[in-house]
Design a protein around this motif. Structure first.
Motif, short mmCIF file in Angstrom:
data_model
loop_
_atom_site.label_atom_id
_atom_site.label_comp_id
_atom_site.label_asym_id
_atom_site.label_seq_id
_atom_site.Cartn_x
_atom_site.Cartn_y
_atom_site.Cartn_z
N VAL A 53 5.91 0.81 -5.28
CA VAL A 53 7.08 -0.11 -4.58
C VAL A 53 7.13 0.31 -3.16
CG1 VAL A 53 9.41 -1.03 -4.97
CG2 VAL A 53 7.61 -0.46 -7.15
N THR A 54 7.91 -0.99 -1.98
CA THR A 54 7.76 -0.70 -1.16
C THR A 54 8.67 -1.84 -0.20
OG1 THR A 54 6.01 -1.38 -0.07
CG2 THR A 54 5.22 0.83 -0.80
N PRO A 55 9.63 -1.71 1.12
CA PRO A 55 10.61 -2.87 0.85
C PRO A 55 9.76 -3.65 2.28
CG PRO A 55 10.45 -0.27 2.30
CD PRO A 55 10.13 -0.35 0.98
N ASP A 56 8.62 -3.20 2.17
CA ASP A 56 8.08 -4.32 3.13
C ASP A 56 6.53 -4.96 2.33
OD1 ASP A 56 6.12 -1.82 3.52
OD2 ASP A 56 5.76 -1.87 5.38
N GLY A 57 6.13 -4.49 1.26
CA GLY A 57 5.27 -4.67 0.27
C GLY A 57 5.84 -6.49 0.51
N ARG A 58 4.51 -7.28 -0.45
CA ARG A 58 5.02 -8.51 -1.03
C ARG A 58 6.42 -8.70 -1.96
NH1 ARG A 58 -0.66 -11.52 -0.99
NH2 ARG A 58 0.17 -13.14 -1.30
N TRP A 59 6.66 -9.47 -2.50
CA TRP A 59 7.26 -9.57 -3.46
C TRP A 59 6.64 -10.07 -5.15
CZ3 TRP A 59 8.28 -13.78 -6.56
CH2 TRP A 59 9.17 -13.40 -8.13
N ARG A 115 1.23 -1.27 0.10
CA ARG A 115 0.10 -0.09 0.20
C ARG A 115 0.69 0.98 0.32
NH1 ARG A 115 -5.20 0.10 1.06
NH2 ARG A 115 -5.50 -2.07 2.18
N ASP A 116 1.18 2.48 -1.11
CA ASP A 116 1.64 3.06 -0.90
C ASP A 116 0.69 4.08 0.58
OD1 ASP A 116 2.35 6.16 -1.06
OD2 ASP A 116 1.80 5.87 -3.50
N PRO A 117 2.05 4.51 0.83
CA PRO A 117 2.25 5.24 2.34
C PRO A 117 0.94 6.54 1.92
CG PRO A 117 4.30 4.83 1.88
CD PRO A 117 4.04 4.24 0.89
#
Length: 206
Positions: A56-62, A46-48
């Protein structure tokens, strides 16, 4: 893709998790994609800053997306037609990944497209789905042609005088088919819609 029974749903879910379902999309993106083929691997979450969108987030799903260039257009704006294949299936995956490499999908204002091409929705179309039938075991392939408004944009881009279209040898046959569509585009989408798209793009061309 909708399962009609619990058994079929379980089988299809297993195939999707095992990445055994083939999903191919056509996407027209902003700018010139230089490499003939590419792969994007980046986690999506989710876009913070915009909670209704993904990023694209470091704690997202691959997530992984493969793409192949089918055509490059130079005028009135640089654009590239891609065949896109999903290895995973995250929300808005194609849109997020292509925006992340600075080639947002044409018409996708939510993810950064600022082109002037005449589209009020993203140029992203699911054109092929392939899987093994969960009950009979038979291979199933379904294809969907481009809808009229997307055909109109490709038709005008292809027909513009002076436009440079770079084709990969592998995709020459497919693009010849697109070229055929271009010459009869007004018959397929209606003369008024075709002329509207043509006039807008020529206006951008100057």
């Amino acid at each position: 893709l909708v399962a009609r029974t619990a058994e079929a749903h379980e089988a299809l879910s297993t195939m999707i998790a095992a990445r055994e379902v083939g999903r191919e999309y056509a996407a027209l993106v902003a700018g010139t994609v230089p490499e003939a083929t590419g792969r994007i691997e980046a986690a999506i979450g989710r876009d913070p800053q915009r909670p209704t969108l993904q990023a694209v987030t470091p704690d997202g799903r691959w997530a992984a997306t493969d793409y192949e260039v089918e055509a490059r257009y130079a005028e009135p704006e640089a654009a590239t037609l891609l065949a896109v294949r999903l290895e995973t299936g995250r929300t808005h995956q194609i849109r997020v990944h292509l925006a992340a490499i600075e080639h947002p999908v044409i018409g996708d204002r939510a993810y950064g497209d600022r082109s002037g091409l005449p589209l009020d929705r993203p140029f992203l179309h699911s054109r092929r789905l392939a899987f093994v039938h969960p009950v009979t075991g038979e291979p199933c392939t379904f294809e969907s042609p481009l809808p009229g408004d997307l055909i109109a944009v490709l038709a005008v881009l292809t027909m513009l005088l002076g436009n440079i279209v770079a084709l990969s040898q592998r995709n020459l046959k497919r693009m010849l088919a697109y070229s055929s569509i271009a010459h009869t585009g007004y018959m397929m989408v209606g003369l008024a819609a075709y002329r509207e798209a043509r006039d807008v793009i020529r206006g951008l061309h100057g």
